[in-house]
Design a protein around this motif. Structure first.
Motif, PDB file in Angstrom:
ATOM      1  N   GLY A  50      35.456  41.639  38.015  1.00  0.00           N
ATOM      2  CA  GLY A  50      36.886  40.983  38.170  1.00  0.00           C
ATOM      3  C   GLY A  50      37.268  40.673  39.457  1.00  0.00           C
ATOM      4  N   GLY A  51      36.670  40.786  40.591  1.00  0.00           N
ATOM      5  CA  GLY A  51      36.803  40.531  41.758  1.00  0.00           C
ATOM      6  C   GLY A  51      36.456  39.246  42.345  1.00  0.00           C
ATOM      7  N   THR A  52      36.680  38.673  43.212  1.00  0.00           N
ATOM      8  CA  THR A  52      36.246  37.333  43.694  1.00  0.00           C
ATOM      9  C   THR A  52      35.364  37.263  45.025  1.00  0.00           C
ATOM     10  OG1 THR A  52      38.065  36.716  45.139  1.00  0.00           O
ATOM     11  CG2 THR A  52      38.303  36.372  42.765  1.00  0.00           C
ATOM     12  N   ALA A  53      34.593  36.174  45.076  1.00  0.00           N
ATOM     13  CA  ALA A  53      33.708  36.053  46.492  1.00  0.00           C
ATOM     14  C   ALA A  53      33.850  34.784  46.778  1.00  0.00           C
ATOM     15  CB  ALA A  53      32.354  36.624  46.235  1.00  0.00           C
ATOM     16  N   ARG A  54      33.450  34.204  47.854  1.00  0.00           N
ATOM     17  CA  ARG A  54      33.308  32.913  48.188  1.00  0.00           C
ATOM     18  C   ARG A  54      31.660  32.529  48.562  1.00  0.00           C
ATOM     19  NH1 ARG A  54      36.280  28.698  48.978  1.00  0.00           N
ATOM     20  NH2 ARG A  54      36.010  27.200  50.475  1.00  0.00           N
ATOM     21  N   VAL A 112      32.725  38.210  51.215  1.00  0.00           N
ATOM     22  CA  VAL A 112      34.286  38.677  50.803  1.00  0.00           C
ATOM     23  C   VAL A 112      34.849  39.305  52.298  1.00  0.00           C
ATOM     24  CG1 VAL A 112      35.314  40.727  49.673  1.00  0.00           C
ATOM     25  CG2 VAL A 112      33.305  39.514  48.865  1.00  0.00           C
ATOM     26  N   GLY A 113      36.013  39.009  52.619  1.00  0.00           N
ATOM     27  CA  GLY A 113      36.628  38.932  53.910  1.00  0.00           C
ATOM     28  C   GLY A 113      35.971  38.380  54.789  1.00  0.00           C
ATOM     29  N   GLY A 114      35.061  37.180  54.539  1.00  0.00           N
ATOM     30  CA  GLY A 114      34.587  36.657  55.750  1.00  0.00           C
ATOM     31  C   GLY A 114      33.098  37.090  56.210  1.00  0.00           C
ATOM     32  N   GLU A 115      32.887  38.256  55.461  1.00  0.00           N
ATOM     33  CA  GLU A 115      31.394  38.642  55.714  1.00  0.00           C
ATOM     34  C   GLU A 115      30.514  38.648  54.671  1.00  0.00           C
ATOM     35  OE1 GLU A 115      30.922  40.088  58.808  1.00  0.00           O
ATOM     36  OE2 GLU A 115      32.862  39.582  59.227  1.00  0.00           O
ATOM     37  N   PHE A 116      29.208  38.556  54.886  1.00  0.00           N
ATOM     38  CA  PHE A 116      28.121  38.307  53.974  1.00  0.00           C
ATOM     39  C   PHE A 116      27.964  39.747  52.947  1.00  0.00           C
ATOM     40  CE2 PHE A 116      25.562  35.003  56.475  1.00  0.00           C
ATOM     41  CZ  PHE A 116      26.386  34.211  56.410  1.00  0.00           C
TER      42      PHE A 116
END
Length: 993
Positions: A50-54, A112-116
């Motif tokens: 349910g979390g997101t990632a870019r 996530v949070g800008g980190e791989f």
């Protein structure tokens, strides 16, 4: 797992994330010479938990991120990835794995949070497995996922996206080499649904995947999408801990009000108040809950944050929440895109980007809040002053004001809720996400939606169809005639009228109503009564006039009412009970409408009547199939409440509850939905009551709905009848037939040639085909145009007729006269040269010079009914197939039917029969019935043409004359344009900002 380049150049320290590009193939087209950063590959995705990632391409600026990521991967994962110990990356490795050409070598990262947190890459290879360039169409693919994020579905999401990137770059197959012990990665490949081959070579498993999407790969992708998006909503609705950010010291204000509502509702988890004004005051409390100056100061996990601070302070709150592991946000703050200005829109985009960068999802901004009535949750994180009674209805609104009204109306009608979401600007979580959750939520039997816009109508129709197969979905659409979405709603512009959108939603099984009153009317019936087995309706009551009104209303709605049974004004509650019991036992009816007026001079009959009706309904279950019952009452105050109260006296199955063994904390147990039989009663619907009057929370299912007007009751019943019929038909949706006479490659070659030679045209409508090109393209799909020859002069017309053979038709093709026989631009059945010359002279004398009229001669078609078939690509709804009769019927009266492409044989049959003028096709007033099978085949061929070639933006066959034997297409127009990215195909992705 290693790539071909690593066998000589060293291990690849990073894999990559997926592409947001649609999965369209580049075919044999050469790769572009310049390869700019492909920003269309960037995508936000929802993961399994349910979390997101870019997901985005890896660039040269990612060197430090890559090194940091690699350092956090365990030695075992590195070994599985590279088949050898490889503790750190060299400078050469880092350079190679952060520099890509975005064609032959591509790396993508999930962040996530800008980190791989994970990477994937492919390297194009030749038949020998060595590095290669275009036109080689195979690539070696390799993944690496940080150990802390394994099991979240990251690799599966990355595979979807890297496969889409590869198809775009002309790659057709992936090869992967995996150690046998790396079972997780083998499962990622084998579960993806692609056609694949497996072999065992030199101690490793060699996998080959054909990247052409299959029915199974699409089904796998959508199942994963459903689980992930449903889980993301579950995390919001059922948190273990909640922080209300912006709760003031003094009563009043949005934040303090929500805090009070959370506490008063009996939330079963931990509650915190957050306000920077509290400073470092240890032991501070608001409304009896611990209060802190920031989320960071809480020092304990927080699952959900309710944000009620001024818009300019929201970014620092989001950062505070994201850095300390908050899973989701409900943003009540206003001042975003709803303000209508560019500043508000940009603030909203920044909010979504910031929250997603931390893996959080957002309800809002400008939201009213959320409610979950489950006994082990009891969350009222909204501005509603009371937690509604538990029930079986899920309610979603995009408007806080409408949400308040609906909550109040459902309460008065005795209908409880399972959950409620008011999404405000719905910048992130939308009605589509909520449908994913309610689809398999065991606590929800009926879905009610108030929508003002559809961000992804094609996906909504798909999800609604799937959900409607197991539970009713009732929708009222606001802002239907304003021509634009409300401020704050970012949606694609649609070219099709609202009536067409409504027709497509009904095709998907959605119960489409026009007002919030009808939404509630339908909702309480569907939540409390079984679905009717058919349209036959029994009517009984103590007023002949009210019975006749119900009878007329049934006929208006297309139901089949029986003659009303008049019990007379002297009927007692016992008479009602006996008559209702007899009607429920009668096999000749499928539903019952009870009408009642007050007794004169008798007190206390309302409660007695309600109990009597309930007794009759309760006794009908053992006698046979259950039937829906609705009550129409006139000036009988309290009857609706009494009917609701009467249903609360009988035990019922307990509502499913979450248990530690069956589901993680903060979730409901996932259960595979099963469509109930149409003749079964739905599960319980608890009548809403004041807290002081509440009885057993496990209320029975048979809440009898009462209506103050016969028309309202019958309209709700008719919607239930139509929905039940759709459910029965949905079990056999039909098939898309295959035709041997279709030349798909030949059509594709023609389309490519036209677009290559003439481009996309000067207008957004694309480029139109010439008459010859149109005839050739349609001919590739077995659609023959009636031969037509130009007639620039009378001699040319005679020559054309001689070639075609008499009789012929002479008609103009000038744009202002096209398809306008009422203006006299058509002459039919010209059997001789003299008749043709005379008609030509009359035509040019009456309407203008030949060069203005552009006359043509066409071979006469057999007499029949003129119809119009159209297909068009709408940016919001997708490809739509339309059918109607030519002339005023479809143009003036709007008598046109629509279906989504690809159409099935059942869709084609329904298209032909669903227009109001359909009797003209079936022998109306003694005329000969036309060849409807041939007409249906023509519809299916047009559907197939548009579905196979997304470059076709519109097709119009006008007219298509349907004779007693065969169909003749007399005119056609086709327009092409480069295909635009679709909103519901390709890899999973959230709407972009």
């Amino acid at each position: 797992m290693r790539s071909a380049s690593e066998q000589t150049d060293g291990p690849d320290g990073a894999g990559g994330g997926g592409a947001g590009a649609p999965g369209g193939a580049a075919g044999g087209r050469p790769a572009p010479e310049e390869h700019a950063y492909p920003d269309h590959w960037e995508a936000d995705v929802v993961l399994r938990d349910g979390g997101t990632a870019r997901i985005r391409p890896i660039t040269a600026d990612d060197a430090d991120r890559l090194v940091s990521f690699y350092e956090q991967v365990s030695d075992e994962s590195k070994y599985y990835r590279f088949f050898a110990p490889y503790p750190r990356l060299s400078a050469k490795d880092v350079h190679r794995f952060t520099h890509h050409d975005f064609v032959d070598r591509v790396g993508l990262a999930a962040t996530v949070g800008g980190e791989f947190i994970a990477t994937v890459r492919y390297d194009r290879i030749n038949d020998l497995g060595r590095p290669a360039s275009f036109p080689a169409d195979e690539a070696e693919v390799a993944f690496l996922v940080q150990d802390a994020h394994q099991g979240r579905g990251v690799a599966s999401a990355l595979l979807e996206h890297i496969a889409a990137v590869a198809r775009e770059r002309g790659i057709r197959r992936f090869a992967a080499e995996v150690l046998p012990a790396n079972t997780k990665m083998i499962k990622v490949f084998t579960d993806a649904g692609y056609t694949q081959k497996r072999s065992f070579e030199d101690g490793s498993v060699r996998l080959h995947l054909d990247l052409e999407p299959t029915d199974r790969s699409l089904a796998v992708q959508r199942a994963r999408e459903q689980r992930a998006e449903a889980r993301s909503v579950q995390r919001l609705l059922a948190p273990r801990s909640v922080a209300v950010v912006g709760a003031g010291r003094t009563p009043g204000g949005v934040g303090r009000t929500v805090l009070r509502n959370v506490v008063a509702g009996g939330f079963t988890g931990q509650v915190y108040a957050v306000n920077p004004a509290l400073g470092t005051d240890a032991g501070a409390a608001l409304d009896g809950v611990p209060a802190f100056p920031s989320v960071a100061a809480i020092g304990a996990p927080v699952d959900l944050a309710i944000v009620a601070v001024p818009a300019e302070r929201v970014p620092e709150v989001v950062a505070d929440c994201g850095e300390h592991g908050v899973r989701g946000l409900v943003v009540l703050s206003a001042g975003y895109a709803e303000s209508g200005g560019p500043e508000g829109r940009e603030r909203q985009r920044a909010l979504v980007r910031q929250a997603r960068s931390y893996g959080m999802r957002i309800i809002g901004p400008n939201a009213f809040g959320i409610i979950d009535t489950a006994e082990d949750v009891r969350l009222n994180a909204s501005l509603a002053p009371e937690l509604p009674a538990a029930g079986r209805i899920g309610l979603f609104t995009q408007s806080g004001a409408i949400g308040v009204a609906l909550l109040a109306r459902l309460h008065r009608r005795g209908a409880g809720l399972s959950s409620f979401i008011s999404a405000g600007n719905r910048a992130d979580v939308s009605g589509n996400d909520v449908l994913q959750h309610w689809y398999d939520d065991p606590a929800t039997d009926v879905v009610l939606l108030y929508l003002e816009s559809l961000g992804n109508p094609r996906k909504f129709a798909r999800l609604a169809r799937r959900t409607a197969a197991v539970k009713p979905v009732v929708v009222v659409k606001g802002a239907r005639h304003s021509g634009s979405a409300p401020p704050g709603h970012r949606v694609p512009v649609t070219r099709i009228p609202h009536a067409t959108v409504s027709a497509l939603l009904r095709q998907a099984g959605v119960i489409r109503v026009d007002t919030v009153t009808e939404l509630v009317d339908a909702g309480v019936l569907l939540a409390g009564q079984p679905l009717p087995a058919g349209p036959r309706v029994a009517i009984l009551g103590n007023s002949e006039s009210l019975g006749l009104l119900a009878y007329d209303a049934c006929l208006t709605e297309g139901l089949r009412p029986q003659r009303p049974l008049d019990l007379t004004t002297g009927a007692t509650p016992a008479d009602f009970r006996d008559a209702l019991a007899a009607a429920l036992a009668d096999d000749s009816c499928d539903a019952v409408v009870v009408t009642t007026i007050p007794w004169v001079g008798i007190e206390g009959t309302t409660e007695v009547l309600a109990a009597s009706l309930r007794e009759a309904v309760a006794g009908s279950g053992a006698a046979g199939a259950a039937k829906p019952v609705v009550v129409v009452h006139v000036e009988m105050g309290g009857l609706a409440e009494a009917l609701s109260a009467a249903t609360s006296t009988r035990p019922a199955p307990a509502r499913p509850r979450r248990t530690a063994a069956s589901a993680p904390p903060g979730t409901r147990p996932a259960q595979a939905p099963q469509a109930p039989q149409d003749t079964q009663a739905p599960q319980d619907t608890q009548a809403a009551q004041d807290a002081s009057e509440a009885t057993d929370p496990a209320a029975p299912a048979r809440n009898i709905p009462a209506y103050p007007a016969a028309e309202r009751a019958v309209r709700a019943l008719a919607e239930a009848v139509r929905y039940a019929q759709w459910r029965r038909q949905a079990a056999d949706p039909g098939r898309v037939p295959e035709y041997d006479s279709i030349d798909e490659p030949g059509a594709a070659a023609l389309i490519d040639r036209v677009l290559r030679e003439r481009g996309a045209g000067q207008e957004s409508r694309g480029v139109g085909l010439t008459a010859d090109e149109t005839a050739e393209l349609l001919g590739r799909y077995g659609i023959a145009l009636r031969p037509t020859l130009p007639a620039p002069g009378p001699d040319a017309a005679v020559a054309a007729a001689a070639r075609l053979g008499y009789p012929v038709a002479l008609k103009t093709t000038a744009p202002h006269l096209r398809h306008r026989p009422d203006l006299g631009g058509v002459r039919l059945d010209l059997a001789t040269e003299q008749q043709l010359r005379t008609a030509y002279a009359e035509l040019t004398e009456a309407l203008g010079k030949p060069e203005e009229l552009q006359p043509v001669v066409q071979a006469m078609a057999p007499r029949g009914v003129d119809t119009v078939i159209r297909a068009a690509i709408d940016p919001a709804a997708g490809a739509v197939l339309s059918f109607g009769l030519a002339g005023a019927a479809s143009e003036l009266l709007g008598d046109t039917a629509h279906r989504l492409v690809p159409a099935t044989d059942r869709d084609a049959a329904e298209l032909v029969r669903s227009i109001r003028t359909a009797p003209l096709l079936f022998g109306w007033r003694g005329s000969a019935p036309v060849d409807t099978p041939a007409l249906e085949e023509l519809l299916l061929r047009v559907s197939r043409l548009v579905d196979d070639h997304p470059e076709i933006v519109s097709v119009a066959l006008e007219p298509a004359v349907v004779a007693p034997s065969g169909v003749s297409v007399l005119g056609a127009a086709v327009r092409l344009a480069p295909p635009a990215p679709t909103t519901d195909l390709g890899p999973r992705r959230l709407p972009s900002y």
